[in-house]
Design a protein around this motif. Sequence first.
Motif, PDB file in Angstrom:
ATOM      1  N   ASP A  95      91.833  -1.021 -31.210  1.00 44.62           N
ATOM      2  CA  ASP A  95      92.408  -1.688 -30.042  1.00 44.62           C
ATOM      3  C   ASP A  95      93.126  -0.706 -29.115  1.00 44.62           C
ATOM      4  O   ASP A  95      93.252  -0.961 -27.913  1.00 44.62           O
ATOM      5  N   ILE A  96      93.600   0.402 -29.664  1.00 46.25           N
ATOM      6  CA  ILE A  96      94.287   1.405 -28.851  1.00 46.25           C
ATOM      7  C   ILE A  96      93.327   2.022 -27.828  1.00 46.25           C
ATOM      8  O   ILE A  96      93.730   2.387 -26.717  1.00 46.25           O
ATOM      9  N   PHE A  97      92.047   2.103 -28.182  1.00 45.55           N
ATOM     10  CA  PHE A  97      91.054   2.739 -27.313  1.00 45.55           C
ATOM     11  C   PHE A  97      90.286   1.737 -26.451  1.00 45.55           C
ATOM     12  O   PHE A  97      89.586   2.132 -25.524  1.00 45.55           O
ATOM     13  N   ALA A  98      90.399   0.451 -26.776  1.00 43.99           N
ATOM     14  CA  ALA A  98      89.525  -0.554 -26.158  1.00 43.99           C
ATOM     15  C   ALA A  98      89.665  -0.634 -24.642  1.00 43.99           C
ATOM     16  O   ALA A  98      88.679  -0.861 -23.932  1.00 43.99           O
ATOM     17  N   LEU A  99      90.875  -0.461 -24.128  1.00 49.30           N
ATOM     18  CA  LEU A  99      91.088  -0.565 -22.684  1.00 49.30           C
ATOM     19  C   LEU A  99      90.607   0.686 -21.958  1.00 49.30           C
ATOM     20  O   LEU A  99      90.058   0.598 -20.854  1.00 49.30           O
ATOM     21  N   ALA A 100      90.800   1.838 -22.564  1.00 51.04           N
ATOM     22  CA  ALA A 100      90.447   3.101 -21.907  1.00 51.04           C
ATOM     23  C   ALA A 100      88.936   3.299 -21.803  1.00 51.04           C
ATOM     24  O   ALA A 100      88.448   3.899 -20.829  1.00 51.04           O
ATOM     25  N   LEU A 101      88.197   2.817 -22.784  1.00 52.78           N
ATOM     26  CA  LEU A 101      86.764   3.114 -22.851  1.00 52.78           C
ATOM     27  C   LEU A 101      85.976   2.622 -21.637  1.00 52.78           C
ATOM     28  O   LEU A 101      85.256   3.411 -21.012  1.00 52.78           O
ATOM     29  N   PRO A 102      86.053   1.338 -21.253  1.00 54.52           N
ATOM     30  CA  PRO A 102      85.250   0.909 -20.103  1.00 54.52           C
ATOM     31  C   PRO A 102      85.678   1.566 -18.796  1.00 54.52           C
ATOM     32  O   PRO A 102      84.838   1.812 -17.921  1.00 54.52           O
ATOM     33  N   LEU A 103      86.968   1.877 -18.653  1.00 53.12           N
ATOM     34  CA  LEU A 103      87.429   2.550 -17.438  1.00 53.12           C
ATOM     35  C   LEU A 103      86.876   3.970 -17.371  1.00 53.12           C
ATOM     36  O   LEU A 103      86.394   4.412 -16.314  1.00 53.12           O
ATOM     37  N   ALA A 104      86.936   4.678 -18.489  1.00 52.46           N
ATOM     38  CA  ALA A 104      86.379   6.034 -18.532  1.00 52.46           C
ATOM     39  C   ALA A 104      84.870   6.006 -18.296  1.00 52.46           C
ATOM     40  O   ALA A 104      84.321   6.885 -17.608  1.00 52.46           O
ATOM     41  N   ASP A 121      81.147  -2.154 -16.032  1.00 52.22           N
ATOM     42  CA  ASP A 121      82.221  -1.500 -16.784  1.00 52.22           C
ATOM     43  C   ASP A 121      83.588  -1.879 -16.225  1.00 52.22           C
ATOM     44  O   ASP A 121      84.537  -2.119 -16.981  1.00 52.22           O
ATOM     45  N   MET A 122      83.703  -1.933 -14.909  1.00 49.74           N
ATOM     46  CA  MET A 122      84.979  -2.304 -14.293  1.00 49.74           C
ATOM     47  C   MET A 122      85.320  -3.763 -14.588  1.00 49.74           C
ATOM     48  O   MET A 122      86.494  -4.097 -14.826  1.00 49.74           O
ATOM     49  N   ILE A 123      84.314  -4.634 -14.571  1.00 44.08           N
ATOM     50  CA  ILE A 123      84.556  -6.038 -14.931  1.00 44.08           C
ATOM     51  C   ILE A 123      85.019  -6.138 -16.379  1.00 44.08           C
ATOM     52  O   ILE A 123      85.970  -6.875 -16.700  1.00 44.08           O
ATOM     53  N   LEU A 124      84.376  -5.369 -17.261  1.00 45.99           N
ATOM     54  CA  LEU A 124      84.766  -5.381 -18.673  1.00 45.99           C
ATOM     55  C   LEU A 124      86.184  -4.839 -18.835  1.00 45.99           C
ATOM     56  O   LEU A 124      86.960  -5.356 -19.660  1.00 45.99           O
ATOM     57  N   PHE A 125      86.543  -3.825 -18.070  1.00 49.33           N
ATOM     58  CA  PHE A 125      87.908  -3.292 -18.111  1.00 49.33           C
ATOM     59  C   PHE A 125      88.927  -4.380 -17.771  1.00 49.33           C
ATOM     60  O   PHE A 125      89.956  -4.523 -18.446  1.00 49.33           O
ATOM     61  N   ILE A 126      88.628  -5.162 -16.738  1.00 53.18           N
ATOM     62  CA  ILE A 126      89.537  -6.239 -16.324  1.00 53.18           C
ATOM     63  C   ILE A 126      89.635  -7.312 -17.410  1.00 53.18           C
ATOM     64  O   ILE A 126      90.722  -7.822 -17.715  1.00 53.18           O
TER      65      ILE A 126
END
Length: 252
Positions: free
Chosen positions: A112-121, A164-169
């Motif tokens: 979960d620590i990486f889940a937000l960063a991945l789609p943005l990257a 990817d941006m939608i998934l980030f949101i």
Amino acid sequence: MYPWLHLGSFALSMYSLMFLCAFIVGGIVTYLEAKRLNRATEAILRVALGALAGGLIGAKLSMLVFLGPATFIKDLPYLWYSGQAWTGAFFGGYAGVLIVKRFNSITYSTGDIFALALPLAQAIGRLGNLLGGDPFGLPSNLPWAITQYGVRRQPSALYELVLDMILFIVILRLRDKLPRSGDLFKLYVVSYCSLRFLVDFTRADPHVLWGLTLVQVLYAPTIIFFGYQLWASFRQIRQAKTLTGVRTDEAA
């Protein structure tokens, strides 16, 4: 396409620049998430370094599969600054995390620590693909088709960038709202692999099995595996709530 950024006599690959930006932004977001979750510890740093090392190795070595041995060896002098596959980075990074956790006896979920960063990257990386003219989409006459080396094609990188941006949101809004630790990462994996599975139908990549690309063949079991784990987590929580409700009624 703008594959090179010219600064006087110096030319910088936009793909490499965006790839570097993706690492930096991803690292910052990961740190902020670790701090928010009170997991900004040395153990998590080791896990993150394992993910980084595994991801880099997987991204490069997977090109041996995607390019073929002959092309891989021919392009080897250039692979230090170009030529990496996200699919290889994902599986390599995941393996790196598992190895580090095993040797450090880390038993709790860290995904979960990486889940937000991945789609943005990934979105930033796909911007680099788009500027660099890669990957090749299928020939198309759609109004939003882009020209790649003289041919009008589907903007596959743009599709994935937007998704990817939608998934980030979505991940951002669902933080702390899923039943168990680790579910957010599983949701990311299932969502991204599903989105990429669909985007690959617009790409001009070779088909290897049943009309599917190699990425689609690899992602299909990944979706099933993590999807089942996510479903099982929700089912267990629902069963626990039902059992609690029954015991409450009996006590009353």
